[in-house]
Design a protein around this motif. Structure first.
Motif, mmCIF file in Angstrom:
data_model
loop_
_atom_site.group_PDB
_atom_site.id
_atom_site.type_symbol
_atom_site.label_atom_id
_atom_site.label_comp_id
_atom_site.label_asym_id
_atom_site.label_seq_id
_atom_site.Cartn_x
_atom_site.Cartn_y
_atom_site.Cartn_z
ATOM 1 N N VAL A 128 0.827 -1.207 0.000
ATOM 2 C CA VAL A 128 0.000 0.000 0.000
ATOM 3 C C VAL A 128 0.861 1.257 0.000
ATOM 4 C CG1 VAL A 128 -1.671 1.337 1.334
ATOM 5 C CG2 VAL A 128 -1.973 -1.133 1.083
ATOM 6 N N SER A 129 1.858 1.298 0.891
ATOM 7 C CA SER A 129 2.675 2.511 0.967
ATOM 8 C C SER A 129 3.451 2.736 -0.322
ATOM 9 C CB SER A 129 3.630 2.434 2.164
ATOM 10 O OG SER A 129 4.513 1.328 2.038
ATOM 11 N N ASN A 130 3.934 1.664 -0.931
ATOM 12 C CA ASN A 130 4.667 1.811 -2.185
ATOM 13 C C ASN A 130 3.759 2.214 -3.337
ATOM 14 O OD1 ASN A 130 7.377 1.408 -1.541
ATOM 15 N ND2 ASN A 130 7.143 -0.822 -1.495
ATOM 16 N N ALA A 131 2.536 1.721 -3.343
ATOM 17 C CA ALA A 131 1.595 2.156 -4.379
ATOM 18 C C ALA A 131 1.377 3.660 -4.297
ATOM 19 C CB ALA A 131 0.269 1.406 -4.237
ATOM 20 N N THR A 154 -1.630 -2.151 -7.029
ATOM 21 C CA THR A 154 -2.810 -2.169 -6.154
ATOM 22 C C THR A 154 -3.652 -3.429 -6.323
ATOM 23 O OG1 THR A 154 -4.084 -0.883 -7.773
ATOM 24 C CG2 THR A 154 -2.939 0.337 -6.049
ATOM 25 N N ARG A 155 -3.276 -4.320 -7.246
ATOM 26 C CA ARG A 155 -3.995 -5.593 -7.397
ATOM 27 C C ARG A 155 -3.532 -6.622 -6.363
ATOM 28 N NH1 ARG A 155 -7.923 -3.780 -8.697
ATOM 29 N NH2 ARG A 155 -6.828 -1.861 -8.201
ATOM 30 N N GLN A 215 -0.614 -14.419 -9.442
ATOM 31 C CA GLN A 215 -1.010 -13.904 -10.744
ATOM 32 C C GLN A 215 0.105 -13.052 -11.329
ATOM 33 O OE1 GLN A 215 -3.928 -14.674 -12.485
ATOM 34 N NE2 GLN A 215 -2.588 -13.829 -14.064
ATOM 35 N N VAL A 216 0.520 -13.387 -12.551
ATOM 36 C CA VAL A 216 1.494 -12.578 -13.285
ATOM 37 C C VAL A 216 0.735 -11.525 -14.079
ATOM 38 C CG1 VAL A 216 3.337 -12.586 -15.002
ATOM 39 C CG2 VAL A 216 3.088 -14.519 -13.429
ATOM 40 N N LEU A 217 1.157 -10.262 -13.945
ATOM 41 C CA LEU A 217 0.545 -9.149 -14.674
ATOM 42 C C LEU A 217 1.625 -8.484 -15.520
ATOM 43 C CD1 LEU A 217 -1.594 -7.461 -11.841
ATOM 44 C CD2 LEU A 217 -2.289 -9.241 -13.454
ATOM 45 N N SER A 218 1.439 -8.487 -16.825
ATOM 46 C CA SER A 218 2.424 -7.895 -17.731
ATOM 47 C C SER A 218 1.818 -6.702 -18.453
ATOM 48 C CB SER A 218 2.900 -8.939 -18.751
ATOM 49 O OG SER A 218 3.851 -8.370 -19.640
ATOM 50 N N PRO A 219 2.632 -5.684 -18.757
ATOM 51 C CA PRO A 219 2.087 -4.520 -19.468
ATOM 52 C C PRO A 219 1.592 -4.827 -20.867
ATOM 53 C CG PRO A 219 4.164 -3.958 -18.382
ATOM 54 C CD PRO A 219 4.015 -5.452 -18.294
ATOM 55 N N MET A 220 2.184 -5.834 -21.544
ATOM 56 C CA MET A 220 1.888 -6.055 -22.952
ATOM 57 C C MET A 220 1.708 -7.538 -23.255
ATOM 58 S SD MET A 220 4.588 -3.393 -24.759
ATOM 59 C CE MET A 220 3.889 -3.614 -26.400
ATOM 60 N N SER A 239 -6.604 -6.848 -15.488
ATOM 61 C CA SER A 239 -6.663 -7.116 -14.050
ATOM 62 C C SER A 239 -7.505 -6.097 -13.293
ATOM 63 C CB SER A 239 -5.248 -7.113 -13.463
ATOM 64 O OG SER A 239 -4.724 -5.792 -13.375
ATOM 65 N N GLN A 240 -7.942 -5.037 -13.970
ATOM 66 C CA GLN A 240 -8.698 -3.994 -13.273
ATOM 67 C C GLN A 240 -9.933 -4.583 -12.600
ATOM 68 O OE1 GLN A 240 -8.392 -1.180 -16.900
ATOM 69 N NE2 GLN A 240 -8.901 0.154 -15.200
ATOM 70 N N GLY A 241 -10.174 -4.132 -11.378
ATOM 71 C CA GLY A 241 -11.322 -4.617 -10.626
ATOM 72 C C GLY A 241 -11.077 -5.911 -9.881
ATOM 73 N N SER A 242 -9.873 -6.476 -10.007
ATOM 74 C CA SER A 242 -9.558 -7.745 -9.360
ATOM 75 C C SER A 242 -8.479 -7.547 -8.301
ATOM 76 C CB SER A 242 -9.057 -8.762 -10.398
ATOM 77 O OG SER A 242 -10.020 -8.984 -11.402
ATOM 78 N N GLU A 243 -8.395 -8.506 -7.388
ATOM 79 C CA GLU A 243 -7.302 -8.565 -6.422
ATOM 80 C C GLU A 243 -6.794 -9.994 -6.358
ATOM 81 O OE1 GLU A 243 -7.651 -5.097 -3.030
ATOM 82 O OE2 GLU A 243 -8.342 -7.122 -2.557
ATOM 83 N N TYR A 244 -5.496 -10.146 -6.097
ATOM 84 C CA TYR A 244 -4.874 -11.459 -6.017
ATOM 85 C C TYR A 244 -3.984 -11.488 -4.782
ATOM 86 C CZ TYR A 244 -6.006 -10.667 -10.936
ATOM 87 O OH TYR A 244 -6.646 -10.323 -12.106
ATOM 88 N N ASP A 245 -3.834 -12.653 -4.184
ATOM 89 C CA ASP A 245 -2.953 -12.767 -3.018
ATOM 90 C C ASP A 245 -1.533 -12.341 -3.376
ATOM 91 O OD1 ASP A 245 -4.763 -13.688 -1.047
ATOM 92 O OD2 ASP A 245 -4.724 -15.678 -1.945
ATOM 93 N N VAL A 246 -1.042 -12.827 -4.500
ATOM 94 C CA VAL A 246 0.329 -12.528 -4.926
ATOM 95 C C VAL A 246 0.307 -12.008 -6.355
ATOM 96 C CG1 VAL A 246 2.658 -13.447 -5.273
ATOM 97 C CG2 VAL A 246 1.188 -14.402 -3.470
#
Length: 729
Positions: free
Chosen positions: A502-505, A689-690, A556-561, A659-666
């Protein structure tokens, strides 16, 4: 698969040009991403050993027979191969061949067991029966009226694909769009394409102006044809809305963009724009050129807000309200901040209120307070969010049922309309809408039309996150109009302060580099290949072993492209092999393959199945007899015909936008300068923030620095802010 098979630059050594082979596809050895190119192993009666052949092929199916026309060549490493330049599908002539073909999963409703019964009933002539009198399949045990209807539809689609492929081939177009055209037009595909080739742009996903124009030109359309010029202009505006989120384009930008696409004179394009405007196929608002639907949506949103502001002020005894608020605090052992108290008061008293803030600032606590007070006051409340995952998360956090906007408005898939609208409004007195940054202008229009005049509306969202995928910039524009009460929550609460995530976001949001440690880590890797390898190690081995998170369900892996070695496509292929190595192959379309056990994401809204774009789940099992796969989304199991799997994609890695609107543990995020075009502060902030419990960034420090410092928000042309000001002043 041997990567050397990717090299189709084969050395000469051919025997003669124009050879033909009658061949049955035995195995697909390689497919090239984003194309129809394959390397296959084929059984050929005239050859003593299987033949390796290469070329472009639409929807290759193991077990299907083809006539390949091309040339024998000598590969410098792999030896003699056949390189085809054209091919035709050939129906199998033997009982074994017919059974393999029908049981391949190509035809919905026919699996191996049903295929065996069909061949037992009709022999090698089964395909002729299906072509001439398909109703006779009712004679086969296990095929009832419903299954027959499914088989008939799928069989006609396959035959239609072949007709369209031949037509497109004659028009000089590749075969990759054939199935999509048949899916959109059905049996009328060829006639529709002949009559209105530019209609393909709007009607068929994946077909842009270049492909439609190639077809039209082959049919005799001239470069300066008025219809061609007008189609080019409309295409540019649709692409601006879909690709960049623009509601309009300035006149000259529209002209020059269309002229570039059309390779036409700018004056001719200006004339086309003016003609379209006169005929009301476009709307001009000063210098802005709109597609009419988007112009109308902006005005309708502003008009609906004005209608809500025009209602009689709701009388509230604020002493009673404060007393109820204090009672809520005692009951739930919480203490609302002054800003949260302000938000709750305004939400219950004002016609429209916006609550914005980042993670850990108490938005959900404030929403829960509104709900409790509304219940105490006897107010009818509805909660909604733009996606299924966002609605589920809102339900969990608030303890109150939340629906997707489409479900709340009772969307009717067949008719493509919302049952709830201004004529049949929602039966509510307070509407709370979460994740508003994800809502585009057209969906917001539909939502506000259904809000009755006496109701209050509360918009909740994070204005610093990515905007909607669709056109418009609704949350930013509503705030920027200055006409709507906005409460900004910015204090990070103690339980959130304990999280470096949270603080880093918030550090990133304000332009400062993250400070790593605790639950937020950075692993430096300079080369994209090293980033991909490290992601594999971290996701498959280190996090599950050292921190006991499940790699398939919690990470969950989140990539820009999508593209590049560290992009979604390559990461999915890599992680699929490691996380689902024994998964049974269900179906394969070119470079896409689905296995039992795969983690998948729905890519479009399917209201019949109650599954929505962005919903994630797993392929549980497959029933080959019925040609059906069972997919599990949370606690629901949903049936998919095999050919409906095109609506789901692998989801071991997904884009940040998805990923918008979602949350994942990792959450694990690759950062490479290969993604420079996408590395913006709000993109990184959204991705961070996910994560709920652990965040791992892997990549180049230069890429991280670039993303943090790049606070440029992509320009979106939108007239909503000014429309709101005009309607509310």
């Amino acid at each position: 698969m041997n990567n050397a098979l990717q090299d189709d630059t084969l050395k000469a050594g051919e025997t003669q040009d124009g050879d033909t082979l009658r061949a049955t596809l035995a195995a697909i050895l390689f497919t090239r991403p984003d194309s129809t190119y394959i390397v296959g192993r084929f059984a050929v009666a005239s050859e003593p050993f299987p033949v390796v052949a290469t070329g472009d092929m639409f929807a290759p199916t193991v077990g299907e027979s083809y006539i390949l026309t091309g040339t024998w060549v000598q590969h410098p490493k792999y030896g003699r191969q056949f390189k085809w330049t054209s091919y035709e599908n050939v129906m199998p002539a033997t009982e074994d061949g017919v059974e393999r073909y029908l049981g391949s999963g190509l035809i919905r409703g026919i699996g191996p067991a049903i295929a065996r019964r069909i061949v037992r009933a009709f022999g090698a002539g089964a395909i002729d029966v299906m072509n001439t009198d398909i109703a006779r399949l009712r004679e086969v045990e296990g095929i009832g009226a419903k299954t027959l209807a499914s088989i008939r539809e799928s069989w006609e689609r396959q035959r239609g694909v072949q007709r369209v492929m031949l037509f497109l081939k004659a028009a000089g177009v590749g075969t990759g769009h054939a199935a999509a055209i048949v899916g959109a037009y059905g049996a009328d595909a060829v006639q529709r394409v002949r009559n209105e080739p530019y209609g393909l742009i709007a009607d068929v996903d994946g077909i842009g102006f270049a492909t439609a124009d190639r077809i039209a030109r082959s049919l005799g359309t001239q470069p300066n044809d008025a219809g061609r010029l007008q189609a080019g202009v409309q295409f540019v505006l649709r692409e601006a809305a879909r690709g960049a989120g623009h509601s309009f384009l300035p006149f000259e930008q529209c002209v020059h963009s269309a002229a570039a696409v059309l390779e036409a004179d700018a004056d001719a394009v200006r004339s086309a724009v003016n003609t379209l405007t006169r005929e009301r196929l476009l709307h001009a608002d000063g210098d802005a050129v709109y597609l009419p639907a988007l112009w109308q949506a902006e005005r309708s949103v502003a008009s609906s807000l004005a209608r809500l502001f025009a209602q009689e002020p709701l009388f509230l005894d604020h002493l009673t309200l404060d007393a109820l608020l204090r009672e809520t605090e005692r009951r739930f052992a919480i203490e609302y901040s002054p800003h949260q108290t302000e938000a709750i008061h305004k939400a219950l008293a004002g016609p429209v209120t916006i609550i914005t803030g980042g993670p850990g600032t108490g938005k959900t606590t404030a929403v829960s307070g509104m709900i409790e007070l509304a219940r105490a006051l006897g107010t009818r409340v509805a909660l909604c969010a733009p996606t299924g995952r966002a609605a589920k998360r809102l339900s969990e956090l608030s303890g109150c049922e939340a629906k997707t906007i489409h479900r709340l408005l009772e969307f009717e898939p067949g008719a493509g309309v919302f049952q709830r609208n201004e004529e049949q409004p929602l039966d509510i007195e307070l509407l709370i809408v979460d994740e508003v940054s994800m809502i585009d202008v057209e969906l917001m229009d539909a939502l506000l039309r259904a809000v009755p005049g006496a109701a209050r509306v509360v918009f909740v969202g994070d204005v610093d996150q990515l905007p909607s995928v669709g056109p418009g910039n609704v949350l930013r524009d509503m705030i920027a109009s200055g006409q709507i009460e906005t409460v900004s929550l910015h204090v990070i609460y103690r339980q959130a302060e304990d999280s470096r995530i949270v603080s880093n976001a918030h550090r990133v949001r304000t332009g400062f580099a993250p400070v790593f440690g605790q639950d937020c880590f950075f692993i430096e890797e300079e080369q994209p290949e090293g980033i991909a390898r490290t992601i594999r190690d971290v996701v498959v081995q280190r996090i599950p072993r050292e921190m006991h998170f499940d790699a398939r369900t919690q990470i969950q892996v989140l990539s820009p492209m999508h593209g590049t070695v560290a992009g979604v496509q390559h990461l999915n292929e890599m992680l699929q092999k490691d996380l689902n190595p024994a998964g049974r192959l269900i179906a394969q379309r070119g470079d896409r393959a689905w296995h039992v056990g795969d983690k998948v994401m729905q890519t479009r809204n399917n209201y019949d199945k109650d599954v929505f774009n962005g919903d994630m789940g797993f392929i549980d099992s497959v029933d080959n007899d019925e040609g059906v796969a069972l997919l599990r989304f949370d606690d629901r199991v949903v049936r998919y015909a095999i050919d409906e799997l095109d609506d789901v994609t692998l989801a071991y890695a997904v884009t940040i936008h998805k990923s918008q609107g979602s949350e994942y543990d990792v959450v694990v995020i690759p950062l490479t300068l290969q993604h420079r075009v996408m590395l913006q502060r709000n993109l990184l902030y959204t991705a961070m923030t996910r994560a709920r419990r652990l965040l791992v960034l892997i990549g180049q420090r230069a890429a991280l620095s670039h993303a943090v410092q790049n606070d440029r928000i992509a320009l979106r042309y939108s007239g909503l802010r000014d429309a709101i000001r005009a309607f509310l002043r």
